[in-house]
Motif scaffolding. Sequence first.
Motif, PDB file in Angstrom:
ATOM      1  N   THR A  41     -19.414 -65.311  21.248  1.00 17.28           N
ATOM      2  CA  THR A  41     -20.364 -64.214  21.212  1.00 17.28           C
ATOM      3  C   THR A  41     -21.719 -64.743  20.764  1.00 17.28           C
ATOM      4  N   ARG A  42     -22.773 -64.031  21.156  1.00 19.01           N
ATOM      5  CA  ARG A  42     -24.131 -64.426  20.755  1.00 19.01           C
ATOM      6  C   ARG A  42     -25.038 -63.208  20.891  1.00 19.01           C
ATOM      7  N   PRO A  43     -26.227 -63.251  20.269  1.00 17.11           N
ATOM      8  CA  PRO A  43     -27.176 -62.163  20.468  1.00 17.11           C
ATOM      9  C   PRO A  43     -27.628 -62.098  21.923  1.00 17.11           C
ATOM     10  N   ALA A  44     -27.728 -60.903  22.452  1.00 21.77           N
ATOM     11  CA  ALA A  44     -28.231 -60.718  23.816  1.00 21.77           C
ATOM     12  C   ALA A  44     -29.748 -60.882  23.823  1.00 21.77           C
ATOM     13  N   VAL A  45     -30.269 -61.271  24.957  1.00 25.70           N
ATOM     14  CA  VAL A  45     -31.714 -61.397  25.134  1.00 25.70           C
ATOM     15  C   VAL A  45     -32.189 -60.256  26.035  1.00 25.70           C
ATOM     16  N   PRO A  46     -33.483 -59.902  25.957  1.00 28.12           N
ATOM     17  CA  PRO A  46     -33.965 -58.741  26.718  1.00 28.12           C
ATOM     18  C   PRO A  46     -33.644 -58.786  28.205  1.00 28.12           C
ATOM     19  N   ALA A  47     -33.621 -59.953  28.797  1.00 27.60           N
ATOM     20  CA  ALA A  47     -33.317 -60.036  30.227  1.00 27.60           C
ATOM     21  C   ALA A  47     -31.902 -59.571  30.542  1.00 27.60           C
ATOM     22  N   GLU A  48     -31.040 -59.482  29.523  1.00 28.46           N
ATOM     23  CA  GLU A  48     -29.649 -59.064  29.724  1.00 28.46           C
ATOM     24  C   GLU A  48     -29.432 -57.592  29.425  1.00 28.46           C
ATOM     25  N   TYR A  49     -30.446 -56.887  28.963  1.00 28.92           N
ATOM     26  CA  TYR A  49     -30.236 -55.516  28.509  1.00 28.92           C
ATOM     27  C   TYR A  49     -29.762 -54.592  29.625  1.00 28.92           C
ATOM     28  N   ASP A  50     -30.279 -54.753  30.831  1.00 22.42           N
ATOM     29  CA  ASP A  50     -29.830 -53.876  31.921  1.00 22.42           C
ATOM     30  C   ASP A  50     -28.342 -54.081  32.204  1.00 22.42           C
ATOM     31  N   ALA A  51     -27.886 -55.334  32.150  1.00 26.11           N
ATOM     32  CA  ALA A  51     -26.467 -55.603  32.350  1.00 26.11           C
ATOM     33  C   ALA A  51     -25.640 -55.004  31.213  1.00 26.11           C
ATOM     34  N   LEU A  52     -26.165 -55.045  29.989  1.00 25.20           N
ATOM     35  CA  LEU A  52     -25.457 -54.433  28.869  1.00 25.20           C
ATOM     36  C   LEU A  52     -25.379 -52.923  29.019  1.00 25.20           C
ATOM     37  N   ARG A  53     -26.444 -52.308  29.551  1.00 17.82           N
ATOM     38  CA  ARG A  53     -26.416 -50.868  29.778  1.00 17.82           C
ATOM     39  C   ARG A  53     -25.287 -50.490  30.740  1.00 17.82           C
ATOM     40  N   ALA A  54     -25.189 -51.222  31.825  1.00 14.45           N
ATOM     41  CA  ALA A  54     -24.153 -50.946  32.809  1.00 14.45           C
ATOM     42  C   ALA A  54     -22.767 -51.161  32.203  1.00 14.45           C
ATOM     43  N   LEU A  55     -22.637 -52.197  31.400  1.00 13.83           N
ATOM     44  CA  LEU A  55     -21.360 -52.489  30.751  1.00 13.83           C
ATOM     45  C   LEU A  55     -20.962 -51.340  29.829  1.00 13.83           C
ATOM     46  N   LEU A  56     -21.906 -50.878  28.998  1.00 13.09           N
ATOM     47  CA  LEU A  56     -21.590 -49.806  28.051  1.00 13.09           C
ATOM     48  C   LEU A  56     -21.202 -48.516  28.759  1.00 13.09           C
ATOM     49  N   LEU A  57     -21.914 -48.167  29.815  1.00 11.94           N
ATOM     50  CA  LEU A  57     -21.567 -46.948  30.549  1.00 11.94           C
ATOM     51  C   LEU A  57     -20.176 -47.062  31.157  1.00 11.94           C
ATOM     52  N   ALA A  58     -19.832 -48.227  31.674  1.00 16.29           N
ATOM     53  CA  ALA A  58     -18.492 -48.425  32.229  1.00 16.29           C
ATOM     54  C   ALA A  58     -17.432 -48.329  31.139  1.00 16.29           C
ATOM     55  N   ALA A  59     -17.717 -48.913  29.974  1.00 18.60           N
ATOM     56  CA  ALA A  59     -16.742 -48.924  28.884  1.00 18.60           C
ATOM     57  C   ALA A  59     -16.503 -47.533  28.312  1.00 18.60           C
ATOM     58  N   TYR A  60     -17.545 -46.716  28.240  1.00 22.53           N
ATOM     59  CA  TYR A  60     -17.442 -45.412  27.602  1.00 22.53           C
ATOM     60  C   TYR A  60     -17.162 -44.266  28.562  1.00 22.53           C
ATOM     61  N   ASP A  61     -17.117 -44.530  29.842  1.00 23.42           N
ATOM     62  CA  ASP A  61     -16.986 -43.450  30.818  1.00 23.42           C
ATOM     63  C   ASP A  61     -15.710 -42.626  30.621  1.00 23.42           C
ATOM     64  N   GLU A  62     -14.658 -43.255  30.124  1.00 21.91           N
ATOM     65  CA  GLU A  62     -13.413 -42.514  29.938  1.00 21.91           C
ATOM     66  C   GLU A  62     -13.538 -41.393  28.904  1.00 21.91           C
ATOM     67  N   TYR A  63     -14.591 -41.436  28.081  1.00 24.63           N
ATOM     68  CA  TYR A  63     -14.786 -40.406  27.059  1.00 24.63           C
ATOM     69  C   TYR A  63     -15.679 -39.269  27.542  1.00 24.63           C
ATOM     70  N   ARG A  64     -16.114 -39.352  28.786  1.00 26.04           N
ATOM     71  CA  ARG A  64     -16.960 -38.296  29.343  1.00 26.04           C
ATOM     72  C   ARG A  64     -16.319 -36.903  29.210  1.00 26.04           C
ATOM     73  N   PRO A  65     -15.016 -36.717  29.554  1.00 21.12           N
ATOM     74  CA  PRO A  65     -14.431 -35.364  29.433  1.00 21.12           C
ATOM     75  C   PRO A  65     -14.443 -34.835  28.003  1.00 21.12           C
ATOM     76  N   HIS A  66     -14.247 -35.723  27.011  1.00 25.43           N
ATOM     77  CA  HIS A  66     -14.272 -35.281  25.616  1.00 25.43           C
ATOM     78  C   HIS A  66     -15.665 -34.806  25.224  1.00 25.43           C
ATOM     79  N   ALA A  67     -16.674 -35.571  25.622  1.00 21.81           N
ATOM     80  CA  ALA A  67     -18.045 -35.179  25.302  1.00 21.81           C
ATOM     81  C   ALA A  67     -18.404 -33.871  25.986  1.00 21.81           C
ATOM     82  N   ALA A  68     -17.971 -33.722  27.219  1.00 19.02           N
ATOM     83  CA  ALA A  68     -18.271 -32.496  27.960  1.00 19.02           C
ATOM     84  C   ALA A  68     -17.654 -31.274  27.292  1.00 19.02           C
TER      85      ALA A  68
END
Length: 204
Positions: A41-68
């Motif tokens: 593991t290492r700190p992410a750099v700004p050029a990777e932030y868009d990829a991290l955004r996509a990763l987080l949305l994919a990881a958390y998508d299963e909780y969408r019904p609970h939030a709704a």
Amino acid sequence: FFFKQKTAYEIRPRDWSSDVCSSDLAAELAVVAPDITPIPTRPAVPAEYDALRALLLAAYDEYRPHAAGLAADAWEMYSRDIVNIEGRLPDGVPLEAEQAGRLIGTVTYYPRGDQGQHWPADYAALRLLGVHPDARGLGLGRRLTEACMERARAQGSTHLGLHTTVWMATAKAMYLRMGFHPVPEQDQHYGSLTIEAFALPLHP
């Protein structure tokens, strides 16, 4: 998750301020197989932030019904918060795990729990741990948590804190196995939802 409002129907985007997702994790509870090379593991750099955004949305998508189920626009607001990496700077440090040139896991580490989170100053904290669904079963949830533990110990923090919810039962089980304990006085209650606090004592 962590809300500042008094009811679940008053959620604002930046009020979901501490949460951990890892349904990575039926396999997070097991030891990584010996033939799997540990993923650094290492700190992410700004050029990777868009990829991290996509990763987080994919990881958390299963909780969408609970939030709704909390409010009609709760998922929309929460997802905006999830992808707001810049909004967690400079208090939070986005860490990432990479394999074969692809980002597959992330967590935000807070060196001081009282900056950007709701813990004492001598605590460190973590938030928004997520593993891409395609990379689950490699022990990444545990490894990302350990990376935060290592950083917290190195800087002399007394504890590592986090918040999670009943929705994330597998992640909760992992934290308990890793030595985290409930801190009910730091729990937050909003309607039927309890945001549960856990902390790990960090011994020298």
